[in-house]
Design a protein around this motif. Structure first.
Motif, PDB file in Angstrom:
ATOM      1  N   SER A   1      27.836  -2.627  -7.240  1.00 45.06           N
ATOM      2  CA  SER A   1      27.087  -2.159  -8.401  1.00 45.06           C
ATOM      3  C   SER A   1      26.960  -3.205  -9.507  1.00 45.06           C
ATOM      4  N   LYS A   2      27.875  -4.207  -9.512  1.00 41.45           N
ATOM      5  CA  LYS A   2      27.843  -5.256 -10.538  1.00 41.45           C
ATOM      6  C   LYS A   2      27.756  -6.630  -9.875  1.00 41.45           C
ATOM      7  N   LYS A   3      26.809  -6.753  -8.997  1.00 43.88           N
ATOM      8  CA  LYS A   3      26.663  -7.951  -8.172  1.00 43.88           C
ATOM      9  C   LYS A   3      26.423  -9.211  -8.989  1.00 43.88           C
ATOM     10  N   GLU A   4      25.791  -9.074 -10.150  1.00 41.85           N
ATOM     11  CA  GLU A   4      25.456 -10.234 -10.979  1.00 41.85           C
ATOM     12  C   GLU A   4      26.582 -10.634 -11.926  1.00 41.85           C
ATOM     13  N   GLU A   5      27.717  -9.966 -11.814  1.00 43.83           N
ATOM     14  CA  GLU A   5      28.893 -10.341 -12.591  1.00 43.83           C
ATOM     15  C   GLU A   5      29.915 -10.956 -11.644  1.00 43.83           C
ATOM     16  N   TYR A   6      30.616 -12.002 -12.115  1.00 40.91           N
ATOM     17  CA  TYR A   6      31.470 -12.782 -11.223  1.00 40.91           C
ATOM     18  C   TYR A   6      32.929 -12.785 -11.652  1.00 40.91           C
ATOM     19  N   VAL A   7      33.801 -12.750 -10.649  1.00 40.26           N
ATOM     20  CA  VAL A   7      35.227 -12.989 -10.840  1.00 40.26           C
ATOM     21  C   VAL A   7      35.590 -14.154  -9.931  1.00 40.26           C
ATOM     22  N   ILE A   8      36.246 -15.156 -10.487  1.00 40.07           N
ATOM     23  CA  ILE A   8      36.526 -16.391  -9.745  1.00 40.07           C
ATOM     24  C   ILE A   8      38.020 -16.529  -9.491  1.00 40.07           C
ATOM     25  N   PHE A   9      38.359 -16.862  -8.244  1.00 37.84           N
ATOM     26  CA  PHE A   9      39.719 -17.258  -7.879  1.00 37.84           C
ATOM     27  C   PHE A   9      39.654 -18.716  -7.424  1.00 37.84           C
ATOM     28  N   SER A  10      40.490 -19.556  -7.992  1.00 39.00           N
ATOM     29  CA  SER A  10      40.348 -20.986  -7.712  1.00 39.00           C
ATOM     30  C   SER A  10      41.676 -21.725  -7.712  1.00 39.00           C
ATOM     31  N   GLY A  11      41.621 -22.940  -7.190  1.00 37.00           N
ATOM     32  CA  GLY A  11      42.727 -23.886  -7.224  1.00 37.00           C
ATOM     33  C   GLY A  11      42.157 -25.240  -6.838  1.00 37.00           C
ATOM     34  N   HIS A  12      42.939 -26.291  -6.879  1.00 37.45           N
ATOM     35  CA  HIS A  12      42.426 -27.599  -6.453  1.00 37.45           C
ATOM     36  C   HIS A  12      43.145 -28.057  -5.190  1.00 37.45           C
ATOM     37  N   TYR A  13      42.374 -28.653  -4.279  1.00 40.62           N
ATOM     38  CA  TYR A  13      42.957 -29.061  -2.998  1.00 40.62           C
ATOM     39  C   TYR A  13      43.260 -30.550  -2.923  1.00 40.62           C
ATOM     40  N   ASP A  14      42.832 -31.333  -3.906  1.00 40.28           N
ATOM     41  CA  ASP A  14      43.116 -32.772  -3.881  1.00 40.28           C
ATOM     42  C   ASP A  14      44.526 -33.036  -4.385  1.00 40.28           C
ATOM     43  N   HIS A  15      45.063 -34.202  -4.024  1.00 40.77           N
ATOM     44  CA  HIS A  15      46.364 -34.624  -4.553  1.00 40.77           C
ATOM     45  C   HIS A  15      46.351 -36.141  -4.735  1.00 40.77           C
TER      46      HIS A  15
ATOM     47  N   GLY B   1      51.915 -32.972  -1.743  1.00 38.39           N
ATOM     48  CA  GLY B   1      51.357 -32.000  -2.694  1.00 38.39           C
ATOM     49  C   GLY B   1      51.465 -30.564  -2.225  1.00 38.39           C
ATOM     50  N   ALA B   2      52.624 -30.176  -1.692  1.00 39.30           N
ATOM     51  CA  ALA B   2      52.797 -28.813  -1.194  1.00 39.30           C
ATOM     52  C   ALA B   2      52.682 -27.785  -2.311  1.00 39.30           C
ATOM     53  N   ASN B   3      53.298 -28.083  -3.455  1.00 41.51           N
ATOM     54  CA  ASN B   3      53.193 -27.173  -4.596  1.00 41.51           C
ATOM     55  C   ASN B   3      51.957 -27.472  -5.425  1.00 41.51           C
ATOM     56  N   ASP B   4      51.595 -28.740  -5.534  1.00 46.34           N
ATOM     57  CA  ASP B   4      50.489 -29.219  -6.369  1.00 46.34           C
ATOM     58  C   ASP B   4      49.369 -29.768  -5.491  1.00 46.34           C
ATOM     59  N   ASP B   5      48.343 -29.015  -5.112  1.00 41.72           N
ATOM     60  CA  ASP B   5      48.251 -27.598  -5.355  1.00 41.72           C
ATOM     61  C   ASP B   5      47.879 -26.876  -4.052  1.00 41.72           C
ATOM     62  N   ALA B   6      48.530 -27.328  -2.952  1.00 42.85           N
ATOM     63  CA  ALA B   6      48.341 -26.601  -1.698  1.00 42.85           C
ATOM     64  C   ALA B   6      48.763 -25.152  -1.873  1.00 42.85           C
ATOM     65  N   ALA B   7      49.736 -24.910  -2.750  1.00 47.11           N
ATOM     66  CA  ALA B   7      50.190 -23.544  -3.013  1.00 47.11           C
ATOM     67  C   ALA B   7      49.061 -22.703  -3.602  1.00 47.11           C
ATOM     68  N   GLY B   8      48.314 -23.266  -4.550  1.00 51.70           N
ATOM     69  CA  GLY B   8      47.202 -22.542  -5.152  1.00 51.70           C
ATOM     70  C   GLY B   8      46.099 -22.253  -4.161  1.00 51.70           C
ATOM     71  N   ILE B   9      45.787 -23.226  -3.299  1.00 55.92           N
ATOM     72  CA  ILE B   9      44.736 -23.031  -2.300  1.00 55.92           C
ATOM     73  C   ILE B   9      45.180 -22.022  -1.249  1.00 55.92           C
ATOM     74  N   THR B  10      46.460 -22.031  -0.902  1.00 55.99           N
ATOM     75  CA  THR B  10      46.988 -21.016   0.008  1.00 55.99           C
ATOM     76  C   THR B  10      46.724 -19.631  -0.571  1.00 55.99           C
ATOM     77  N   ALA B  11      46.966 -19.481  -1.867  1.00 52.73           N
ATOM     78  CA  ALA B  11      46.700 -18.201  -2.536  1.00 52.73           C
ATOM     79  C   ALA B  11      45.230 -17.829  -2.468  1.00 52.73           C
ATOM     80  N   VAL B  12      44.348 -18.779  -2.741  1.00 51.60           N
ATOM     81  CA  VAL B  12      42.906 -18.504  -2.739  1.00 51.60           C
ATOM     82  C   VAL B  12      42.454 -18.029  -1.361  1.00 51.60           C
TER      83      VAL B  12
END
Length: 428
Positions: free
Chosen positions: A213-227, A243-254
């Motif tokens: 119903s709110k297709k034109e509104e966005y929620v973003i989940f993000s992280g960075h995969y470079d190290h 870079g297991a914690n910085d930031d493979a951990a964040g990308i794992t979450a995404v």
């Protein structure tokens, strides 16, 4: 009474089913699988612009495909490609009020091969005053999207060269930002630079789960995969910054959140899952990504950075940068009421994390864009070190952090809660 018992049993059964489903989708075995791949020696530290970085991007794209996300780009699929340049100064010239100064007092952040600027060029002017945070203030000018001449107080003479950090990679069409080590702008000045420029292609990885119903509104989940890549000064035979914690951990979450919300299938708002490159060299991946969206249409951004170790409060806890700038944190806490997990305001405000991470570009445009982390910035032993390996992470606790993000964001995903906006006047 019988009807009441049936209703209670139904509610209890629904809650049990919900808890069971999240545990099935978001579990430590899956988190370890993704971590082991992203932080493996095969990725060679995932440094921006290297084959290892590309290999990581392709892995993430495949995970997005398996999760059932739609590609963000009809031409390049999940790979959001953009051009950047690497510039090496060959000569420069700086004249202030008729007096020629040492060339070291000029740092030009520009993709142009030749640049000549004076007081009539129409550039915006800015100031980094004594007592300012040099890096954070400089980044605000670099990310402004405008041509700037920035006068840097002479109290920063010792650290002025650090601003070369922003020269390592530039967008091919980025505006010019010239930093000049001088207390104030003279009536007349001439700033010149000649460079050797090499263009390279980089990529974010972006997948989309369309809303209803709110297709034109966005929620973003993000992280960075470079190290940080590979060093030529090994320690104990190890030369790879995994870079297991910085930031493979964040990308794992995404990746795990993409699987979870796809299977939950209750998002009224469109969810965008993004893995950024070039964070370690200036946040350029997130800057490019952010410019592809109308900030007025972005309801919230959950940037996830270094969640692989326990926070200062121990297990089942994390902090939110810029907590006080919107009511998003309060919404997340409300959705976690009764659970063992708790979110806290950022305890490391002196580090200016709200302005430094991949949430910053959209936050500066008013989006309730925050970074969630557990990293102890005053005592994280493996931060930016060769020792940032999977073996140092608390995978079980990391999994609980990911679950907490999933559960706490549900009302925003459904569109029943909308976080307040960042007051952009406070960020200037």
């Amino acid at each position: 009474m019988k009807q009441l018992i049936i209703v209670i049993a139904f509610i209890a059964g629904s809650l049990f089913s919900f808890a069971q489903s999240i545990d099935v989708i978001i579990n430590s075995k899956e988190a370890l699988r993704i971590e082991n791949t992203l932080a493996s020696n095969d990725m060679k530290g995932r440094k921006t612009g290297t084959p290892g970085n590309t290999k990581a991007a392709l892995f993430i794209a495949e995970e997005f495909k398996k999760a059932g996300l739609q590609p963000a780009d009809s031409k390049n699929g999940y790979l959001q490609k953009f051009a950047m340049v690497e510039a090496k100064v060959r000569s420069s010239n700086i004249v202030l009020g008729g007096s020629k100064l040492e060339t070291e007092k000029l740092i030009a952040i520009t993709p142009k091969r030749m640049l000549q600027v004076n007081e009539k060029s129409g550039y915006e002017t800015g100031k980094i005053a004594a007592g300012d945070n040099l890096g954070a203030k400089a980044m605000s000018f670099v990310q402004s999207g405008k041509n700037y001449i920035v006068w840097v107080d002479n109290s920063f003479a010792k650290n002025f060269k650090r601003l070369n950090y922003f020269k390592s990679k530039l967008f091919a069409n980025t505006p010019d930002v010239l930093f000049v080590l001088a207390d104030a702008a003279p009536e007349t000045y001439l700033l010149e630079v000649v460079q050797e420029v090499e263009e390279i292609e980089l990529m974010n990885v972006v997948g989309v789960l369309p809303g209803k119903s709110k297709k034109e509104e966005y929620v973003i989940f993000s992280g960075h995969y470079d190290h940080l890549g590979v060093t030529d000064k090994p320690e104990n035979g190890d030369s790879i910054y995994n870079g297991a914690n910085d930031d493979a951990a964040g990308i794992t979450a995404v990746i795990m959140l993409a699987n979870y919300f796809k299977q939950l299938h209750n998002n009224e708002r469109t969810i965008v899952f993004a893995a950024f490159t070039a964070e370690e060299i200036g946040g350029f991946g997130s800057q490019y990504f952010s410019k592809q969206y109308n900030p007025d249409k972005v309801a919230a951004m959950f940037n996830i950075e270094m969640i692989g170790t326990e926070s200062k409060w121990g297990k089942n806890s994390a902090y939110i940068t810029g907590y006080e700038k919107t009511d998003m944190g309060a919404i997340l806490e409300k959705n976690l009421k009764g659970s063992a997990f708790s979110f806290h305001p950022d305890p490391y405000t002196a580090e200016q994390l709200f302005y430094r991470s991949d949430n910053a570009t959209l936050a500066r445009l008013g989006v309730p864009a925050h970074t969630i982390s557990t990293s102890k910035m005053d005592s994280e032993p493996n931060y930016h070190k060769l020792s940032d390996e999977v073996s140092t992470l608390d995978i079980e606790n990391m999994t609980e952090v990911i679950k907490a993000i999933a559960i706490s964001s549900t009302s925003i995903i459904k569109g029943t809660d909308t976080p307040s906006r960042v007051n952009t006047a406070d960020l200037k």
